[in-house]
Motif scaffolding. Structure first.
Motif, PDB file in Angstrom:
ATOM      1  N   LEU A  88      -0.581  10.680   2.555  1.00 29.43           N
ATOM      2  CA  LEU A  88      -1.494   9.877   3.369  1.00 29.43           C
ATOM      3  C   LEU A  88      -0.746   8.874   4.247  1.00 29.43           C
ATOM      4  N   ALA A  89      -1.373   8.512   5.352  1.00 27.24           N
ATOM      5  CA  ALA A  89      -0.899   7.413   6.193  1.00 27.24           C
ATOM      6  C   ALA A  89      -1.378   6.096   5.570  1.00 27.24           C
ATOM      7  N   PRO A  90      -0.840   4.958   5.995  1.00 29.67           N
ATOM      8  CA  PRO A  90      -1.220   3.684   5.379  1.00 29.67           C
ATOM      9  C   PRO A  90      -2.726   3.413   5.411  1.00 29.67           C
ATOM     10  N   GLU A  91      -3.439   3.915   6.435  1.00 30.11           N
ATOM     11  CA  GLU A  91      -4.888   3.684   6.518  1.00 30.11           C
ATOM     12  C   GLU A  91      -5.668   4.698   5.690  1.00 30.11           C
ATOM     13  N   GLY A  92      -4.966   5.656   5.091  1.00 25.05           N
ATOM     14  CA  GLY A  92      -5.644   6.624   4.234  1.00 25.05           C
ATOM     15  C   GLY A  92      -5.889   7.970   4.895  1.00 25.05           C
ATOM     16  N   ASN A  93      -5.534   8.105   6.178  1.00 30.42           N
ATOM     17  CA  ASN A  93      -5.696   9.412   6.840  1.00 30.42           C
ATOM     18  C   ASN A  93      -4.682  10.398   6.280  1.00 30.42           C
ATOM     19  N   ASN A 106       1.426  18.675   7.554  1.00 31.61           N
ATOM     20  CA  ASN A 106       2.774  19.184   7.845  1.00 31.61           C
ATOM     21  C   ASN A 106       3.906  18.273   7.334  1.00 31.61           C
ATOM     22  N   ALA A 107       3.593  17.414   6.362  1.00 32.83           N
ATOM     23  CA  ALA A 107       4.652  16.629   5.707  1.00 32.83           C
ATOM     24  C   ALA A 107       5.459  17.565   4.803  1.00 32.83           C
ATOM     25  N   THR A 108       6.749  17.270   4.653  1.00 36.41           N
ATOM     26  CA  THR A 108       7.625  18.076   3.798  1.00 36.41           C
ATOM     27  C   THR A 108       7.827  17.373   2.466  1.00 36.41           C
ATOM     28  N   LEU A 109       7.606  18.082   1.364  1.00 35.04           N
ATOM     29  CA  LEU A 109       7.891  17.536   0.029  1.00 35.04           C
ATOM     30  C   LEU A 109       9.039  18.333  -0.577  1.00 35.04           C
ATOM     31  N   ASP A 110      10.166  17.666  -0.755  1.00 33.89           N
ATOM     32  CA  ASP A 110      11.320  18.291  -1.412  1.00 33.89           C
ATOM     33  C   ASP A 110      11.250  17.831  -2.874  1.00 33.89           C
ATOM     34  N   TYR A 153      -1.354  13.137  -7.762  1.00 35.22           N
ATOM     35  CA  TYR A 153      -0.862  11.893  -7.145  1.00 35.22           C
ATOM     36  C   TYR A 153      -1.014  11.979  -5.640  1.00 35.22           C
ATOM     37  N   ASP A 154      -1.475  10.886  -5.033  1.00 36.53           N
ATOM     38  CA  ASP A 154      -1.509  10.780  -3.569  1.00 36.53           C
ATOM     39  C   ASP A 154      -0.387   9.845  -3.122  1.00 36.53           C
ATOM     40  N   PHE A 155       0.494  10.342  -2.288  1.00 29.90           N
ATOM     41  CA  PHE A 155       1.600   9.541  -1.748  1.00 29.90           C
ATOM     42  C   PHE A 155       1.172   8.887  -0.433  1.00 29.90           C
ATOM     43  N   THR A 156       1.531   7.638  -0.249  1.00 31.24           N
ATOM     44  CA  THR A 156       1.248   6.964   1.022  1.00 31.24           C
ATOM     45  C   THR A 156       2.568   6.572   1.691  1.00 31.24           C
ATOM     46  N   LEU A 157       2.732   7.041   2.921  1.00 32.50           N
ATOM     47  CA  LEU A 157       3.971   6.781   3.664  1.00 32.50           C
ATOM     48  C   LEU A 157       3.801   5.589   4.605  1.00 32.50           C
ATOM     49  N   ALA A 158       4.905   4.903   4.886  1.00 32.48           N
ATOM     50  CA  ALA A 158       4.897   3.827   5.891  1.00 32.48           C
ATOM     51  C   ALA A 158       5.177   4.432   7.261  1.00 32.48           C
ATOM     52  N   LYS A 159       4.534   3.874   8.290  1.00 29.81           N
ATOM     53  CA  LYS A 159       4.836   4.298   9.672  1.00 29.81           C
ATOM     54  C   LYS A 159       6.260   3.871  10.032  1.00 29.81           C
ATOM     55  N   THR A 161       0.815  -1.220   0.000  1.00 25.23           N
ATOM     56  CA  THR A 161       0.000   0.000   0.000  1.00 25.23           C
ATOM     57  C   THR A 161       0.845   1.265   0.000  1.00 25.23           C
ATOM     58  N   ILE A 162       2.137   1.108   0.231  1.00 27.81           N
ATOM     59  CA  ILE A 162       3.023   2.268   0.376  1.00 27.81           C
ATOM     60  C   ILE A 162       3.498   2.702  -1.017  1.00 27.81           C
TER      61      ILE A 162
END
Lengths: 287, 287
Positions: free
Chosen positions: B135-140, B144-148, B280-286, B93-94
């Motif tokens: 997004l978080a893995p559950e879709g939340n 305040n995430a940083t995109l370089d 695009y929606d990015f999903t990050l891993a915890k 999912t990531i």
């Protein structure tokens, strides 16, 4: 568990190689195959991968006109001797070869019997006479063969590493006479460490390995109609013969440096007793 | 036929490795094993071995603070993507990762919606709006995430390669809002060749391979409590998607850059129609 990319990537990369030259095609394909196999076997972290990138970069940047750190890298991993072995197969009567090493340099021509040791090294070192013949495979003498000789001093330094030595010290070029004979005076060489102030030194330390090479004299022998040989003669009894840092020792190249107190013989060689005597007959392969 | 040295040397070299650190022991042992296997498989002539030594030396010497030729070497052999794959397994999912590449550099912070394209590039290029969520893995949403973000211009040059571009052109740092949203203006990136004026260029030519990378925008995304991801978004339809010189393309990262003539929408994004829109929606891993 491997993911799809890990499984498929090696074949994908190989499928892209369309070299015009068939040897390039073979070498590049095998490079990808073995390099990927190494990476899959080790499973490096991204940090370890970057350490490897830095190691290779620093190894390249350590090289200049007096220092070749990538050859040293090849030497200490046994790759240089493996390439040597592959290129000099099944010639049992021919003198065995070994690594050229990084210390060959231009030398002056000498008459038979002259002394290649000068400066403080000549006074301090143990006088040695090296003599022998250059032979064809059937045992006939090879006249007018060239022997390019180089060695470390009595404390393990080559002239090119040591600003205090005379230029072209402990190196010289000799010719065989009509009987295929050569002889020259020098001092007994000493064991020494390969350079350890670069990335390869770090590699040896990380490997728990010492950097020493057993004492030896280098020979590069050329004669018309014969194949060149690049080899060493090692001093029998040296404590590093079984653990040469570059894996260059072959039993057939280890010879006694015999202490001799015979004053008549000393006079014949133009030295004073006691002196060391080393004898070896080299056999060349026909071209 | 192999001689005794060829048969025994690999084990001899490995037997000398006595590393204090067990990971060093493993990596160095496997290095010798695979490197010797490569040499035995290829059976290089001494001339070929020396060509390899020179290639590696020149690759190291091509590196400076703006150029990393060994990373490029790793990239074009698929090693960088293999290391990436090994380090980012089975997280379906990531958002998938890809190579960082050599063109990341310091960038300025922007407000949401600002334009990272300046200079002649901003006038000449095709206006593009990039937007989406982190997004978080559950879709939340992740606030305040940083995109370089960094990319080439419309003819395939990064600012660091091109003295005519304004400094820090086509790169910028954005933050997501409370809904995890980000958006910025730019120009459509172009496909470009990896640098081919060094040893790796020679390698690609000898391999019969082109040097092109399909057009893409780089993202390095960081958020507290989540793992960083370094990835690209590729422009759907690019002719090099199937033959990226560094094997960095993954299907999930290829997105349409849609041409839009809607003047209301253009006004909302503060651009003039027609413009391109990429979502695009990015999903990050915890962590």
């Amino acid at each position: 568990m491997q993911n799809l990319i890990e499984t498929a990537l090696t074949d994908l990369v190989i499928s892209r190689i369309k070299a015009e030259n068939s040897r390039n095609q073979e070498v590049l394909t095998k490079l990808v195959k073995h390099l990927h196999a190494f990476v899959k076997d080790v499973e490096p972290t991204e940090e370890e991968w970057f350490k490897a990138i830095n190691f290779l970069t620093q190894t390249g940047q350590k090289c200049d006109d007096k220092r070749q750190e990538f050859i040293l890298f090849s030497d200490v991993l046994g790759v240089s001797m493996l390439v040597d072995a592959i290129n000099h197969r099944s010639k049992s009567t021919i003198t065995e070869t070994t690594v050229k090493g990084p210390f060959h340099a231009a030398a002056q021509a000498f008459e038979a019997g002259e002394n290649i040791a000068r400066g403080i090294e000549a006074e301090r070192g143990e006088t040695t006479v090296v003599h022998g013949r250059v032979l064809a495979p059937e045992g006939n003498p090879v006249a007018n063969a060239t022997l390019d000789v180089w060695q470390s001093d009595d404390i393990g330094y080559y002239d090119v590493q040591d600003v205090n030595q005379p230029q072209m010290n402990l190196r010289g070029i000799f010719k065989t006479n009509a009987n295929g004979e050569f002889w020259f005076r020098t001092i007994k060489p000493a064991a020494y460490p390969v350079p350890t102030d670069g990335p390869v030194g770090d590699l040896l330390r990380a490997s728990g390995r010492h950097a020493m090479r057993p004492a030896h004299i280098h020979f590069w022998i050329k004669a018309e109609g014969y194949q060149d040989i690049i080899t060493h003669l090692f001093v029998e009894g040296d404590e590093y013969l079984e653990s040469d840092a570059v894996f260059g020792v072959k039993d057939s190249l280890v010879i006694p440096f015999v202490k001799n107190t015979d004053t008549d013989l000393a006079a014949k060689w133009k030295v004073t007793a006691p002196f060391f005597e080393a004898h070896y007959d080299f056999t060349l392969a026909k071209k």
